[in-house]
Motif scaffolding. Structure first.
Motif, mmCIF file in Angstrom:
data_model
loop_
_atom_site.group_PDB
_atom_site.id
_atom_site.type_symbol
_atom_site.label_atom_id
_atom_site.label_comp_id
_atom_site.label_asym_id
_atom_site.label_seq_id
_atom_site.Cartn_x
_atom_site.Cartn_y
_atom_site.Cartn_z
ATOM 1 N N VAL A 210 57.062 34.292 64.572
ATOM 2 C CA VAL A 210 56.749 33.106 64.940
ATOM 3 C C VAL A 210 57.280 31.990 63.547
ATOM 4 O O VAL A 210 58.292 30.712 63.545
ATOM 5 C CB VAL A 210 55.636 32.241 65.104
ATOM 6 N N PHE A 211 57.241 32.998 62.436
ATOM 7 C CA PHE A 211 57.767 31.943 60.880
ATOM 8 C C PHE A 211 59.359 32.017 61.315
ATOM 9 O O PHE A 211 59.676 31.209 60.779
ATOM 10 C CB PHE A 211 57.543 33.170 59.450
ATOM 11 N N ILE A 212 60.115 33.165 61.565
ATOM 12 C CA ILE A 212 61.770 32.859 62.361
ATOM 13 C C ILE A 212 61.467 31.855 62.247
ATOM 14 O O ILE A 212 62.745 31.168 62.356
ATOM 15 C CB ILE A 212 61.934 34.769 62.287
ATOM 16 N N ARG A 213 61.220 32.066 63.598
ATOM 17 C CA ARG A 213 61.875 31.105 64.852
ATOM 18 C C ARG A 213 61.495 29.201 64.117
ATOM 19 O O ARG A 213 62.460 28.198 64.210
ATOM 20 C CB ARG A 213 60.679 30.683 65.913
ATOM 21 N N ARG A 214 60.242 29.111 63.201
ATOM 22 C CA ARG A 214 59.908 28.095 62.525
ATOM 23 C C ARG A 214 61.513 27.593 61.882
ATOM 24 O O ARG A 214 61.826 26.506 61.182
ATOM 25 C CB ARG A 214 58.420 27.638 62.070
ATOM 26 N N LEU A 215 61.441 28.560 60.566
ATOM 27 C CA LEU A 215 62.861 28.646 60.115
ATOM 28 C C LEU A 215 64.227 28.527 60.260
ATOM 29 O O LEU A 215 64.992 27.299 60.253
ATOM 30 C CB LEU A 215 62.424 29.859 59.156
ATOM 31 N N ARG A 216 64.126 28.477 61.553
ATOM 32 C CA ARG A 216 65.807 28.665 62.226
ATOM 33 C C ARG A 216 66.133 27.220 62.936
ATOM 34 O O ARG A 216 66.973 26.195 62.724
ATOM 35 C CB ARG A 216 65.602 29.815 63.089
ATOM 36 N N ASP B 249 59.339 32.538 72.026
ATOM 37 C CA ASP B 249 59.407 31.458 72.091
ATOM 38 C C ASP B 249 57.978 31.340 71.852
ATOM 39 O O ASP B 249 57.917 29.772 71.629
ATOM 40 C CB ASP B 249 59.845 30.844 73.597
ATOM 41 N N THR B 250 57.237 31.686 70.571
ATOM 42 C CA THR B 250 55.749 30.798 69.979
ATOM 43 C C THR B 250 56.260 30.254 69.181
ATOM 44 O O THR B 250 57.198 30.540 68.632
ATOM 45 C CB THR B 250 54.461 32.419 70.277
ATOM 46 N N LEU B 251 55.685 28.986 68.927
ATOM 47 C CA LEU B 251 55.680 28.348 67.379
ATOM 48 C C LEU B 251 54.596 27.816 66.849
ATOM 49 O O LEU B 251 54.405 27.492 65.935
ATOM 50 C CB LEU B 251 55.867 27.320 67.987
ATOM 51 N N TYR B 252 53.475 28.353 67.256
ATOM 52 C CA TYR B 252 51.702 28.303 66.449
ATOM 53 C C TYR B 252 51.210 28.892 67.085
ATOM 54 O O TYR B 252 51.418 30.249 67.925
ATOM 55 C CB TYR B 252 51.541 26.942 67.329
ATOM 56 N N PHE B 253 49.924 29.355 65.820
ATOM 57 C CA PHE B 253 49.037 30.579 66.363
ATOM 58 C C PHE B 253 48.257 30.183 65.830
ATOM 59 O O PHE B 253 47.831 29.011 64.402
ATOM 60 C CB PHE B 253 49.539 32.234 66.040
ATOM 61 N N VAL B 254 46.982 30.514 65.896
ATOM 62 C CA VAL B 254 45.315 29.801 65.186
ATOM 63 C C VAL B 254 44.249 31.481 65.710
ATOM 64 O O VAL B 254 44.536 31.731 66.341
ATOM 65 C CB VAL B 254 45.653 28.589 65.985
ATOM 66 N N VAL C 295 45.343 33.578 68.641
ATOM 67 C CA VAL C 295 45.594 32.139 69.914
ATOM 68 C C VAL C 295 47.802 32.609 69.776
ATOM 69 O O VAL C 295 47.626 31.803 68.752
ATOM 70 C CB VAL C 295 44.813 31.492 70.893
ATOM 71 N N PHE C 296 48.844 32.735 70.598
ATOM 72 C CA PHE C 296 49.253 32.239 69.886
ATOM 73 C C PHE C 296 50.404 31.410 71.114
ATOM 74 O O PHE C 296 50.025 31.842 72.816
ATOM 75 C CB PHE C 296 51.082 33.372 70.712
ATOM 76 N N THR C 297 50.919 29.902 70.760
ATOM 77 C CA THR C 297 50.859 29.116 71.749
ATOM 78 C C THR C 297 52.294 28.826 71.700
ATOM 79 O O THR C 297 52.848 28.549 70.679
ATOM 80 C CB THR C 297 50.006 28.083 71.738
ATOM 81 N N THR D 85 53.886 25.406 72.520
ATOM 82 C CA THR D 85 54.025 23.949 72.246
ATOM 83 C C THR D 85 52.877 23.138 71.682
ATOM 84 O O THR D 85 51.664 23.589 71.318
ATOM 85 C CB THR D 85 53.515 22.786 73.762
ATOM 86 N N LEU D 86 53.163 22.117 70.533
ATOM 87 C CA LEU D 86 51.855 21.480 70.196
ATOM 88 C C LEU D 86 50.482 21.343 71.291
ATOM 89 O O LEU D 86 50.055 21.363 70.518
ATOM 90 C CB LEU D 86 52.239 20.351 69.307
ATOM 91 N N ALA D 87 50.959 21.079 71.799
ATOM 92 C CA ALA D 87 49.586 21.115 72.990
ATOM 93 C C ALA D 87 49.025 21.906 73.647
ATOM 94 O O ALA D 87 47.785 21.808 73.246
ATOM 95 C CB ALA D 87 50.369 20.251 74.312
ATOM 96 N N GLU D 88 48.938 23.092 73.103
ATOM 97 C CA GLU D 88 48.873 24.543 73.652
ATOM 98 C C GLU D 88 47.879 24.442 72.060
ATOM 99 O O GLU D 88 46.607 24.773 72.804
ATOM 100 C CB GLU D 88 50.305 25.197 74.253
ATOM 101 N N HIS D 89 48.570 23.956 71.245
ATOM 102 C CA HIS D 89 47.940 24.272 69.987
ATOM 103 C C HIS D 89 46.315 23.834 69.921
ATOM 104 O O HIS D 89 45.889 24.794 68.876
ATOM 105 C CB HIS D 89 49.362 24.261 68.820
ATOM 106 N N SER D 90 47.163 22.623 69.888
ATOM 107 C CA SER D 90 45.889 21.513 69.479
ATOM 108 C C SER D 90 44.571 22.395 70.659
ATOM 109 O O SER D 90 43.555 21.982 70.050
ATOM 110 C CB SER D 90 46.452 20.144 70.262
#
Length: 351
Positions: A239-245, A310-315, A325-327, A329-334
């Motif tokens: 997740v963090f690598i994809r965010r950095l990228r 392809d996940t960009l979020y987790f909580v 939970v790994f998601t 999109t922002l909507a899925e994360h919310s």
């Protein structure tokens, strides 16, 4: 009978008597010596031990044995036994237990062979430098030498002048003996970390958005703080690598908490997330300037070989397991965040 023959007979009798006397003396000496060498030490208190320090003479070692309660045997008995066992001048530094049943022979052989008591100190994954220093200060019988050194002076003593101490000591269990110092242990832990970091960087995946192994160490420390679940480390690193990228901010709470230092009271708030510090990954792009904790080998491996996806979020799931939970999109994360809040309120509702 001639005088000559009588004289020879007398000499013969004297020779036999002398031989018998010498044999009796030798037998007495042997019996006494064997009784001393193989008789269990007496006068010992529970958990007794003797510590041999650098520069101790054999007489000083005997003095320590007497202080521990050992009364049997003269100093000469101990010295003769040490010579017979090849221990004279070869007693090694360290701590030796005086367990019930230990004989002088057993003890001197252990001292000759350096079979000392080994103590353990564990650096826990995710500790920060303050926690590590506090734990070292409590470790016994580790010799304390760094209490008066600030972090900069400590790293200079380790030959790493100018290097930030955070994340520089590999979490694992280290064995040490009496006489070793906290600095000795930290030196070993630092060397172990550098070897593990080099190995992880050498085997890194292609096209990581990391400039060097130092950034890999920073990322590994964040992964270490985000999860204690082994199988999640690679996913979180991904997740963090994809965010950095993609240029997204990392937005990870552990970096914010680290930046707050002693001001953090255990409850992170929106105000904290909006307060800018060099470690606030909600207000700043990219990685923080230093590691935020001590990452283990698994976290180093995850940071350099992240799991694809392809996940960009987790909580956090919020079920007490520590899992996430790994998601994508922002909507899925919310939605996942709302579920976490619901579970949290349900678990903490008055009963």
């Amino acid at each position: 009978m001639s005088f000559a023959s009588s004289f020879k007979r007398i000499l013969g009798v004297l020779f036999v008597l002398t031989a018998l006397l010498a044999g009796a003396v030798a037998y007495y000496g042997y019996s006494r010596f064997s009784g001393f060498a193989d008789q269990p030490l007496d006068g010992l208190q529970p958990d007794s031990k003797v510590v041999v320090e650098s520069g101790d003479s054999f007489r000083r070692v005997l003095g320590r044995l007497r202080e521990a309660g050992v009364r049997q045997g003269s100093d000469l008995d101990w010295q003769v036994l040490a010579r017979r066992l090849g221990a004279a001048g070869k007693i090694q530094v360290g701590e030796y237990p005086l367990a019930p049943g230990t004989t002088p022979r057993d003890l001197l052989q252990r001292m000759r062979d350096g079979k000392v008591v080994s103590h353990r100190f564990t650096i826990v994954e995710g500790w920060n430098i303050r926690e590590l220093r506090a734990a070292l200060a409590r470790a016994e019988p580790l010799r304390q030498t760094i209490a008066e050194l600030d972090d900069a002076a400590l790293m200079a003593r380790l030959g790493r002048e100018g290097v930030h101490p955070e994340g520089r000591f590999l979490p694992e269990t280290y064995h040490y003996t009496s006489g070793d110092s906290d600095l000795d242990l930290l030196r070993r832990a630092n060397v172990a970390l550098e070897k593990a970091l080099d190995a992880a960087w050498e085997s890194r995946a292609d096209d990581l958005p990391l400039d060097d192994k130092e950034q890999a160490l920073v990322l590994a420390s964040i992964v270490e703080k985000e999860t204690g679940i082994a199988e999640e480390r690679g996913r979180i690193a991904g997740v963090f690598i994809r965010r950095l990228r993609s240029g997204m901010r990392l937005q990870t709470d552990p970096t914010v908490i680290y930046g707050l230092g002693s001001a953090y009271d255990g409850n992170i708030t929106r105000r904290h997330l909006e307060t800018d510090t060099p470690y606030n990954t909600y207000t700043r792009d990219g990685l923080p300037p230093t590691p935020i904790a001590m990452p283990g080998v698994a976290a180093l491996r995850a940071a350099t070989r992240p799991e694809a996806g392809d996940t960009l979020y987790f909580v956090a799931i919020g079920d007490g397991t520590g899992r996430h939970v790994f998601t994508r999109t922002l909507a899925e994360h919310s939605a996942a965040v709302r579920e976490y809040v619901r579970r949290y309120r349900e678990q903490h509702a008055p009963r």
